[in-house]
Design a protein around this motif. Structure first.
Motif, PDB file in Angstrom:
ATOM      1  N   ASP A 103       0.837  -1.205   0.000  1.00  0.00           N
ATOM      2  CA  ASP A 103       0.000   0.000   0.000  1.00  0.00           C
ATOM      3  C   ASP A 103       0.872   1.255   0.000  1.00  0.00           C
ATOM      4  OD1 ASP A 103      -2.490  -1.169  -0.116  1.00  0.00           O
ATOM      5  OD2 ASP A 103      -2.692  -1.343   2.064  1.00  0.00           O
ATOM      6  N   SER A 124      -4.884   8.059   2.305  1.00  0.00           N
ATOM      7  CA  SER A 124      -6.089   7.403   2.830  1.00  0.00           C
ATOM      8  C   SER A 124      -6.672   6.439   1.804  1.00  0.00           C
ATOM      9  CB  SER A 124      -7.137   8.442   3.214  1.00  0.00           C
ATOM     10  OG  SER A 124      -6.556   9.356   4.115  1.00  0.00           O
ATOM     11  N   ARG A 174      -3.248   3.782   7.698  1.00  0.00           N
ATOM     12  CA  ARG A 174      -3.937   3.672   8.997  1.00  0.00           C
ATOM     13  C   ARG A 174      -4.079   5.041   9.635  1.00  0.00           C
ATOM     14  NH1 ARG A 174      -0.797  -1.170  11.837  1.00  0.00           N
ATOM     15  NH2 ARG A 174      -0.762   0.423  13.452  1.00  0.00           N
ATOM     16  N   HIS A 178      -5.185   4.766  -0.207  1.00  0.00           N
ATOM     17  CA  HIS A 178      -4.373   3.550  -0.254  1.00  0.00           C
ATOM     18  C   HIS A 178      -4.245   2.920   1.133  1.00  0.00           C
ATOM     19  CE1 HIS A 178      -3.432   5.262  -4.175  1.00  0.00           C
ATOM     20  NE2 HIS A 178      -3.125   4.034  -4.546  1.00  0.00           N
ATOM     21  N   ASN A 179      -5.301   3.069   1.923  1.00  0.00           N
ATOM     22  CA  ASN A 179      -5.436   2.352   3.198  1.00  0.00           C
ATOM     23  C   ASN A 179      -4.435   2.754   4.277  1.00  0.00           C
ATOM     24  OD1 ASN A 179      -7.325   0.820   1.722  1.00  0.00           O
ATOM     25  ND2 ASN A 179      -5.665  -0.502   0.998  1.00  0.00           N
TER      26      ASN A 179
END
Ligand code: FAD
Lengths: 397, 455
Positions: B219, B287, B292, B289-290
């Motif tokens: 990611d 965000s 956290r 691309h995940n």
């Protein structure tokens, strides 16, 4: 003479003291290398020719039979990776064609952005020529990532690569940039691409004199904005041209700041028709005038301009990079002009156009003499047969 | 010529000069000298030339490819004591320094004028500007501001015959063949640089520094590729993986989440207007691309702390294992996700411990293998994995070195990238400067292979 280059009849007197024995137009890397080998076999010297617009920048080649290798037949964009922002081209591709290929993906290459889209990329690299945007993006030397060339030992070489950084081995690309075709025949180029700025905006306040325009330019330079052009120009009228590129917010803000700085220097009114920022010398120089490119530091530029005042007819002084390009009227010996420039702090100088009568005897470059032995040694290392434009380079190398 | 305190001959004192920070190859100097001026430096070189003795220039020995290792013995010429800033011209954005001047000293000298020296290798508080010139060094901010070659306009060089020449000047552009451009990155094989004129860069008015935490390396690397592809040019875009994160936590309790798989450090700079919008765009990409979490440095102290972590990230591995080899491969940046995955597979196949801390935005990988050299089997596996990684970089269209140089470490890997004709041309250029072959012999270009030597 080849029908493919009808302009060769007009161009060759600015290359050599005799017409080329032959003009060839290779269509591929293999053909180009073949032509180099053939020239070597026949004892011909070689001069690569792009659009031909900068042939008169180098010295006149004398006393040799030569082959003109017209590169405009090798004009393809070979590979373009927008995500990597790199592009591989043949050297004969024109600046205009390259920029339109890149523009499709919202990018551009920082060379050949000026007023002459028909110049070839190979020619721009060989001349290390940059126009108004040098202050923002540097020279072609700063855009070239890798290249291939055919050398006079009959071998083809490839240096650099297609990544934005690379320190494997000597950086030969730096030598070929600005070599004016005197080290080898460039057959392929890999260049850096950049995102196209969404907005580009210009301010051109009129100035009372070139020196005043440079002084105002210096005030802007010290204001530490990020112009993509900062040039004092003189011709029919005098102005300071400031260009900003980028997002609309930052461009608008900078234009406002620049307007204020210029006003502080007494320059409020926009010039009706500001003189060209890239006054292009003609491919073929006329009599009684010469063009020069003088390099110094920004703080010495105003003095350089003043030293030329009596003979200056057109000029662009690129303030942030300390470069003065000028057309001078020759009412006095060139030596006197040179003397005045160096007394005013010029670091080095090139005569980019000289009257034909001067070219027979004068070296177009004023390079510190101490560097010439090394330059000769580099020439011998890369062009061992001394086949590429003998005598055309600095110090008549 | 030199005072006694400028010359070392004691074998114990000379131990430190047997290699640089790449310790796998070593060479024993016969003598080490510390000249204090261009003239002294040239005098030593003249003597070496007259006596036919090889000599090797050395900065502070932080090089990572064995460039300063005296492979053939002879004289090590350390320029460490030539460490003065000579002049600053803020309006012309120029500074002239002796070559032994430490990189960060230059930026300190420029700071009162609101200027800095842009190439910022992680070793900047220890390495010399002469060493930077020799290696064409770069750093995190290279992504926007360019490498050493873009920031050096003039050099004073003691040539291998002992003569001194000024190359380039303080003007912006070269004249004649660009010999400064050639000397930058020539790894001390064309002469000894004694003084350097560098370009200074105005400090950015505004800076935004983001730290994005990812649960997967994949990611994070996809985020990097997207940022570049969208035409956003951050001034730095750096990545660190979980081994580094945990080593940093152990050492400095930075407060990074120990279970994160990757951190992205993204810095944007500019004049101010529009910068927040750009920063928001980067946040959104993270965000998407995940990521956290994405946090912004709220103060200059917080920003300095993040950069401290990034710059200590390699050094701190000393706590994890006794030895490490930092690789320096370069790849086209769009291939980042794929190449990182393949490097992981290589490490697994050779059972070596590998971590990543690197200039992601440039595609400049620094896979770092940690090991214990006392275990010969592990060392063998490390070297095998290393070679495979280099081959992979070349295979995807990259380079065997992005900033650490070839030196002795990668000399024999040069044929992966270059043909015999290419290498022969490099040898001829070297001979143009150094016909006797005494200046830092054995570096960069391998001897012609047996088949290539004409009968
Ligand atoms: C922890 C760590 C982090 C690093 N991070 C980076 C980084 O982010 N980016 C990066 O690019 N590099 C990095 N490096 C590598 C190294 O710091 C650079 O290559 C640096 O430029 C070397 O400088 P030096 O003064 O230590 O030179 P040395 O190691 O002493 O010498 C390096 C080479 O330069 C030659 N040389 C030195 N001085 C001269 C001179 N005056 N004239 C001619 N030749 C000379 C030597 O012969 C040798 O070939 C890092 C190294 C370490 C240990």
């Amino acid at each position: 003479m080849s029908a493919t280059r009808p302009d060769m009849a007009a161009l060759w007197p600015f290359v050599a003291d005799r017409p080329p024995a032959e003009v060839v137009t290779p269509a591929s890397r293999a053909e180009a290398a073949g032509e180099v080998s053939r020239a070597l076999r026949h004892g011909l010297s070689i001069v690569p020719v792009g659009a031909g617009m900068r042939l008169a920048e180098a010295n006149l080649m004398r006393g040799v039979e030569w082959l003109a290798i017209d590169m405009t037949g090798m004009n393809r964009v070979l590979a373009y990776s927008p995500d990597d922002m790199t592009v591989v081209v043949e050297p004969g591709v024109t600046a205009g064609a390259l920029q339109s290929a890149l523009a499709e993906a919202g990018q551009f290459a920082a060379l050949g952005l000026g007023s002459r889209p028909s110049e070839t990329v190979g020619g721009l690299v060989a001349a290390n020529a940059q126009g108004r945007r040098q202050c923002a993006y540097g020279l072609p030397r700063d855009q070239l990532l890798g290249f291939r060339a055919a050398l006079s030992n009959g071998e083809e070489v490839r240096f650099g690569g297609c990544t934005v950084k690379n320190v494997a081995g000597y950086d030969m690309g730096k030598l070929f940039c600005g070599s004016h075709g005197t080290l080898g025949l460039i057959t392929e180029l890999t260049l850096r691409a950049r995102p196209l700025p969404p907005v580009c905006s210009t301010l051109s306040p009129a100035a009372p004199s070139l020196a005043d325009a440079v002084a105002a330019g210096m005030a802007l330079h010290l204001a530490r904005l990020l112009p993509t052009c900062l040039a004092a120009t003189h011709g029919v009228g005098t102005a300071l041209t400031v260009e900003f590129s980028g997002g609309s917010d930052t461009v608008a803000w900078q234009i406002e700041q620049a307007r204020r700085v210029a006003a502080g220097c007494g320059m409020q009114a926009e010039a009706a028709t500001p003189p060209e920022v890239e006054p292009s010398p003609p491919a073929i120089p006329g009599p009684g005038v010469a063009w020069l490119r003088a390099a110094t530091v920004p703080t010495a530029l105003e003095g350089l301009c003043r030293s030329l005042e009596p003979c200056l007819s057109r000029a662009a002084a690129h303030v942030a990079v300390g470069v003065l390009e000028a057309e001078v009227t020759l009412r006095e010996p060139l030596d006197d002009i040179e003397r005045r420039l160096f007394a005013a702090g010029c670091r080095h100088l090139r005569w980019t156009r000289l009257p034909q009568s001067e070219r027979a005897t004068r070296d177009a470059w004023r390079v510190p003499a101490a560097q010439l032995p090394l330059m000769r040694a580099v020439k011998a290392a890369l062009d061992p047969a001394c086949a590429f434009g003998p005598g055309r380079f600095a110090g008549r190398i | 010529m030199l005072r006694a305190d400028q010359v070392l001959t004691d074998p114990v004192e000379m131990l430190a000069y047997e290699c640089d920070a790449y310790t796998i190859h070593k060479g024993r100097p016969d003598v080490v000298v510390h000249p204090e001026s261009t003239e002294q430096c040239a005098a030593v070189v003249r003597l070496c030339a007259r006596m036919g003795v090889p000599f090797t220039p050395r900065g502070t020995g932080t090089g990572l490819s064995g460039g300063a290792t005296p492979l053939c013995g002879g004289v090590v010429i350390s320029i460490m004591r030539m460490n003065r800033v000579l002049s600053v011209s803020p309006a012309d954005l120029r500074l002239r320094a002796q070559a032994g001047c430490i990189n960060s000293t230059i930026t300190r000298a420029a700071a009162p004028y609101g200027l800095h020296y842009a190439p910022d290798p992680s070793s900047q508080t220890a390495c010399t500007v002469g060493g930077n010139v020799a290696e064409n060094a770069s750093g995190p901010h290279t992504l926007k501001y360019g490498v050493t070659a873009n920031h050096v306009s003039g050099l004073t060089v003691a040539l291998p015959d002992g003569s001194v020449v000024e190359l380039g000047s303080d003007a912006d552009e070269p004249c004649g063949y660009d010999l400064v451009g050639l000397c930058v990155g020539s790894e001390g094989t064309l002469g000894i640089v004694t003084e350097v004129t560098v370009r200074l860069t105005p400090n950015p008015r505004q800076v935004r520094t983001l730290l994005a935490v990812f649960g997967s390396v994949d990611d994070a690397s996809r985020t990097v590729s997207r940022i570049i592809a969208l035409g956003i040019v951050p001034c730095a875009l750096e990545m660190m993986d979980s081994i580094i994160i945990n080593a940093l936590e152990d050492a400095f309790a930075m407060g990074f989440p120990r279970d994160a798989q990757a951190l992205l450090l993204v810095e944007l700079d500019g004049l101010g207007p529009g910068l927040d919008a750009e920063t928001a765009a980067v946040r959104d990409l993270c965000s998407e691309h995940n990521a956290r979490s994405v946090s912004a440095a709220a103060s200059e102290e917080e920003r300095a702390r993040l950069w401290f972590a990034r710059k200590q990230g390699v050094g701190v591995l000393g706590r994890v294992a006794p030895n490490k080899v930092t690789q320096d491969g370069l790849i086209p940046r769009s291939r980042l996700p794929e190449v990182l995955a393949r490097i992981r597979a290589i490490a697994e196949r050779h059972s070596v411990r590998l971590c990543n801390i690197f200039h992601a935005g440039d595609g400049n990988l620094h896979p770092c293998v940690i090991f214990d050299e006392r275990d010969p089997d592990e060392l063998r596996r490390v070297l095998a994995a290393n070679e495979e990684i280099l081959r992979l970089c070349v295979e995807v269209g990259g380079s065997i070195t992005g900033e650490h140089g070839v030196g002795v470490e990668k000399r024999d890997a040069m044929p992966l990238m270059f043909s015999e004709a290419d290498l022969a041309a490099m040898r001829r250029v070297k001979a143009a400067f150094d016909p006797a072959g005494l200046c830092n012999p054995g570096k960069i270009v391998p001897e012609p292979s047996a088949e290539a030597v004409p009968a």
